[in-house]
Design a protein around this motif. Sequence first.
Motif, PDB file in Angstrom:
ATOM      1  N   ASN A 387       0.829  -1.208   0.000  1.00  0.00           N
ATOM      2  CA  ASN A 387       0.000   0.000   0.000  1.00  0.00           C
ATOM      3  C   ASN A 387       0.859   1.252   0.000  1.00  0.00           C
ATOM      4  OD1 ASN A 387      -2.753  -0.144  -0.204  1.00  0.00           O
ATOM      5  ND2 ASN A 387      -2.982  -0.985   1.847  1.00  0.00           N
ATOM      6  N   ALA A 388       1.895   1.236   0.841  1.00  0.00           N
ATOM      7  CA  ALA A 388       2.761   2.403   0.934  1.00  0.00           C
ATOM      8  C   ALA A 388       3.475   2.645  -0.391  1.00  0.00           C
ATOM      9  CB  ALA A 388       3.769   2.218   2.059  1.00  0.00           C
ATOM     10  N   ILE A 389       3.868   1.566  -1.068  1.00  0.00           N
ATOM     11  CA  ILE A 389       4.561   1.717  -2.344  1.00  0.00           C
ATOM     12  C   ILE A 389       3.602   2.291  -3.380  1.00  0.00           C
ATOM     13  CG2 ILE A 389       5.601   0.425  -4.239  1.00  0.00           C
ATOM     14  CD1 ILE A 389       6.754  -1.466  -2.086  1.00  0.00           C
ATOM     15  N   ARG A 390       2.361   1.833  -3.326  1.00  0.00           N
ATOM     16  CA  ARG A 390       1.374   2.375  -4.265  1.00  0.00           C
ATOM     17  C   ARG A 390       1.113   3.848  -4.000  1.00  0.00           C
ATOM     18  NH1 ARG A 390      -1.168  -2.456  -4.579  1.00  0.00           N
ATOM     19  NH2 ARG A 390      -2.114  -2.138  -2.556  1.00  0.00           N
ATOM     20  N   ALA A 391       1.384   4.306  -2.782  1.00  0.00           N
ATOM     21  CA  ALA A 391       1.147   5.710  -2.473  1.00  0.00           C
ATOM     22  C   ALA A 391       2.192   6.604  -3.113  1.00  0.00           C
ATOM     23  CB  ALA A 391       1.153   5.922  -0.959  1.00  0.00           C
ATOM     24  N   ASP A 392       3.306   6.029  -3.561  1.00  0.00           N
ATOM     25  CA  ASP A 392       4.307   6.779  -4.307  1.00  0.00           C
ATOM     26  C   ASP A 392       3.701   7.125  -5.666  1.00  0.00           C
ATOM     27  OD1 ASP A 392       6.447   7.580  -5.874  1.00  0.00           O
ATOM     28  OD2 ASP A 392       7.854   6.374  -4.705  1.00  0.00           O
ATOM     29  N   ASN A 396       1.714   4.462  -8.219  1.00  0.00           N
ATOM     30  CA  ASN A 396       0.278   4.388  -7.961  1.00  0.00           C
ATOM     31  C   ASN A 396      -0.408   3.661  -9.110  1.00  0.00           C
ATOM     32  OD1 ASN A 396      -2.237   4.774  -6.985  1.00  0.00           O
ATOM     33  ND2 ASN A 396      -2.334   6.955  -7.431  1.00  0.00           N
ATOM     34  N   GLY A 397      -1.223   2.673  -8.774  1.00  0.00           N
ATOM     35  CA  GLY A 397      -1.939   1.938  -9.810  1.00  0.00           C
ATOM     36  C   GLY A 397      -1.381   0.554 -10.054  1.00  0.00           C
ATOM     37  N   VAL A 399      -0.778  -3.173  -9.028  1.00  0.00           N
ATOM     38  CA  VAL A 399      -1.430  -4.095  -8.099  1.00  0.00           C
ATOM     39  C   VAL A 399      -0.852  -5.502  -8.208  1.00  0.00           C
ATOM     40  CG1 VAL A 399      -3.588  -5.119  -7.397  1.00  0.00           C
ATOM     41  CG2 VAL A 399      -3.546  -2.763  -8.178  1.00  0.00           C
ATOM     42  N   TRP A 400      -0.977  -6.074  -9.412  1.00  0.00           N
ATOM     43  CA  TRP A 400      -0.677  -7.501  -9.560  1.00  0.00           C
ATOM     44  C   TRP A 400       0.786  -7.812  -9.330  1.00  0.00           C
ATOM     45  CZ3 TRP A 400      -4.829 -10.125  -9.286  1.00  0.00           C
ATOM     46  CH2 TRP A 400      -6.021  -9.592  -9.757  1.00  0.00           C
TER      47      TRP A 400
ATOM     48  N   THR B  40      -0.503   5.682   6.393  1.00  0.00           N
ATOM     49  CA  THR B  40       0.346   4.548   6.011  1.00  0.00           C
ATOM     50  C   THR B  40       0.660   4.586   4.523  1.00  0.00           C
ATOM     51  OG1 THR B  40      -1.661   3.247   5.724  1.00  0.00           O
ATOM     52  CG2 THR B  40      -0.475   2.963   7.777  1.00  0.00           C
ATOM     53  N   VAL B  43      -1.392   8.728  -1.890  1.00  0.00           N
ATOM     54  CA  VAL B  43      -0.682   9.373  -2.996  1.00  0.00           C
ATOM     55  C   VAL B  43      -0.630  10.884  -2.801  1.00  0.00           C
ATOM     56  CG1 VAL B  43      -0.675   9.719  -5.473  1.00  0.00           C
ATOM     57  CG2 VAL B  43      -1.436   7.564  -4.518  1.00  0.00           C
ATOM     58  N   ALA B  47       4.064   9.200   1.456  1.00  0.00           N
ATOM     59  CA  ALA B  47       4.540   7.961   0.828  1.00  0.00           C
ATOM     60  C   ALA B  47       6.027   7.827   1.069  1.00  0.00           C
ATOM     61  CB  ALA B  47       4.261   7.976  -0.666  1.00  0.00           C
ATOM     62  N   GLN B 181      -9.828   1.138  -7.617  1.00  0.00           N
ATOM     63  CA  GLN B 181      -9.319   1.386  -8.969  1.00  0.00           C
ATOM     64  C   GLN B 181      -9.539   0.181  -9.862  1.00  0.00           C
ATOM     65  OE1 GLN B 181      -5.274   2.732  -9.061  1.00  0.00           O
ATOM     66  NE2 GLN B 181      -5.565   4.161  -7.392  1.00  0.00           N
TER      67      GLN B 181
END
Lengths: 433, 339
Positions: A387-392, A396-397, A399-400, B40, B43, B47, B181
């Motif tokens: 989740n935190a990495i996706r917040a970069d 973002n975006g 998943v798989w 946590t 975007v 982050a 998403q």
Amino acid sequence: MADLSYVRTEMVPEQAPPPSSVGVLGWLRENLFSGWFNVLLTLLSAAFITMILAAVLPWLFHSSWTAGSLNECRQQIAAAYGEHAEGACWAVIRERHLQLLFGFYPSELYWRPVLAFVVTFLALAPVLFPALPRKMLWGSVLVPFLVPWLLWGGTLWLPLTVLAGFGLGYVALRGVSGLAGGLGGVVAAAAVAVLWWLFLAGPVAQGAHALFPLGLEPVPSRQFGGFMLSITIGVVAITLSLPIGIVLALGRQSDLFILRTICVGFIEFVRGVPLITLLFVASVLLNYFLPPGTNFDIILRVIIMVTLFASAYMAEVIRGGLAALPKGQYEAADALGLDYWKAQRLIIMPQALKISIPGIVSTFIGVFKDTTLVSIIGLFDPIGLSNAIRADTNWNGIVWELYGFIALMFFVFCFSMSRYSMYLERKLQTERR
Amino acid sequence: MKNTVFPGVLVVAGLAAGVAGATTLEDVQARGKLNCGINTGLVGFAAPDANGEWSGFDVAYCRALAAAVLGDPTAIEFVSLTGKTRFTALASGEIDALSRNTTWTYSRDVDLKFTFVGVNYYDGQGFIVPKALGVNSAKELDGATVCIQTGTTTELNLADFFRANNIGYEPVPIETNAEAQQQYLAGACDTYTTDASGLAATRATFEDPSAHTILPEIISKEPLGPLVRHGDDQWADIARWTLNALIAAEEFGVTSANVDEMASAPTDNPEVNRLLGTEGNLGEMIGLPADWAVKAIKAGGNYGEIFERTIGESTPVGLARGLNAQWAEGGLMYAPPFR
């Protein structure tokens, strides 16, 4: 004697089986095409597998390993494999795999968790593989003191003073047993050790550290994360839940009313509550109960809760093993004149544990996977990190790719545990097939 | 307090740092670190990068506060909190300030006993739809399936909006933004609703962002801001005026690039002088060094710089200033005078 039947005077030489029933062909015929129904099933399965692979393989391999962001990934994939190609963006794994493994642990100190992992495995090896020399067990005893020091750092004197508590307890046991009998010795040993740990160990460690500063750079719990966190929680919970579970299972079968009530109460309470509730208690409720300013390490709190949770399940699994044991085994132990503990150690437990192996390992695997729940209370286990990495904004975006990597890592651990349990079952298979 | 981290004694050494009587400011200064609660992972707002360094719009406020109080924007312990653990962490004293896209509401302020020190982002709930759907207003969404995160205020706002407009909808409950998403792109729902800033960030990650549009209706007010506990007004003042200093700095054109120069000698603008400590004794009043605001501004720039760097139009999130522009430019960002 004219109408004699034909009598063979020599054996026909052995012939190779027909080519259609040996080798690849024979295997195929026997296993895949042995009847019209099986032929149909085989063809359908083959079509299904082909369909899945046709969808997944291009995605796996039409990938980008070098991009710096998701959009860059898409551009690279479009440039290399055509406008509408779909591909995995493995670049995120390349950039973040160390973070997924170690969390926010300082990168120059990565050798410490790695060494701790190796040391833990070496310590477990003599327990897991009886072929290894028994003397290695003496090394294993030191590991519970060494590994936390490696992970959290701080002064070396602390684990040493904690260890000294055991030594003092032993001295008290020896000294007092002679004067006041066995029970007095045990009580004195426990009292001396606990008093030492509560009041003297801390100051002594600090004093010794001031005189001879020996230590590693401290790393706060907040920086733990990734698989390192999962493994830390998982290994501690797994190794502690087995002995605690055995004690609870025996307590539940005990004739002593209070002991039995406590054990039943604990098991039923913990099994009746979801792990998430216990984790919330650890992270949220304890903050209210403990005095303000208390600094009770969050990972330690979580480890305690997960261990208690696993122990309750383990107790029931082992109780199943105990129940499966014929009554004659208990009676035989009594007939041999063994006392309760000797009977348990020599006759009951080896058999009960052997019966319970599949259940025990299932519980182990379940506990290890349950460690991902800590992301709900804001710790960065692999799921929390994804989740935190996706917040970069760069990633973002995605998943798989992240979930795939995490799933692969978990599969490696859980599958090895499962294979080990099968090895153990084969090795211990002695009777009653 | 000596920071012993060996877990075995943490049980024992738990009772450290007597807080009774000491103010939050004294605690933070004695500790040498600010414990700041953040998301946590959201975007643009918070982050970690590949080295574990946190950045983002909410994180920048923490850094400014640490710089103002301790003179060092890196003297921070970031405590990542989920929506469920954030308030207990603040109430129990685990963190000194919470900067985690938290909506300022009556009950949080009054009933949960927190002090919101201001608003650093005016957000509101919106809708995103595929252009192919041909919808131009949220009121045309009658009978639509709506992806909605459960257990949030957005769920309640959505119900209110559809009931007020007397139209029906079918909710598709989802847990996280990432799941939303995927569901939305897979066509499991006609529209996805969450805070407009989140929608913009989400749309920026689509393969073809231009195929999706964010509807003009904003159906709720979500003023996001940092907050502290009730009961320590000095600390609340420090947190409030650090935020105000960043906003005022933008208004007066003080940036991270020119703040040193402007602070080196009194300028023509007396309010800038008071802000930067070259005139008057504002720092002394609040219990901080005279150059506290200089350090806060130097940490990550003024409000406008932080906005542009983390969520502004030049970033992938691409948010326009809108309501968050300075009051002189038609927005709501309005710092009270430094006097």
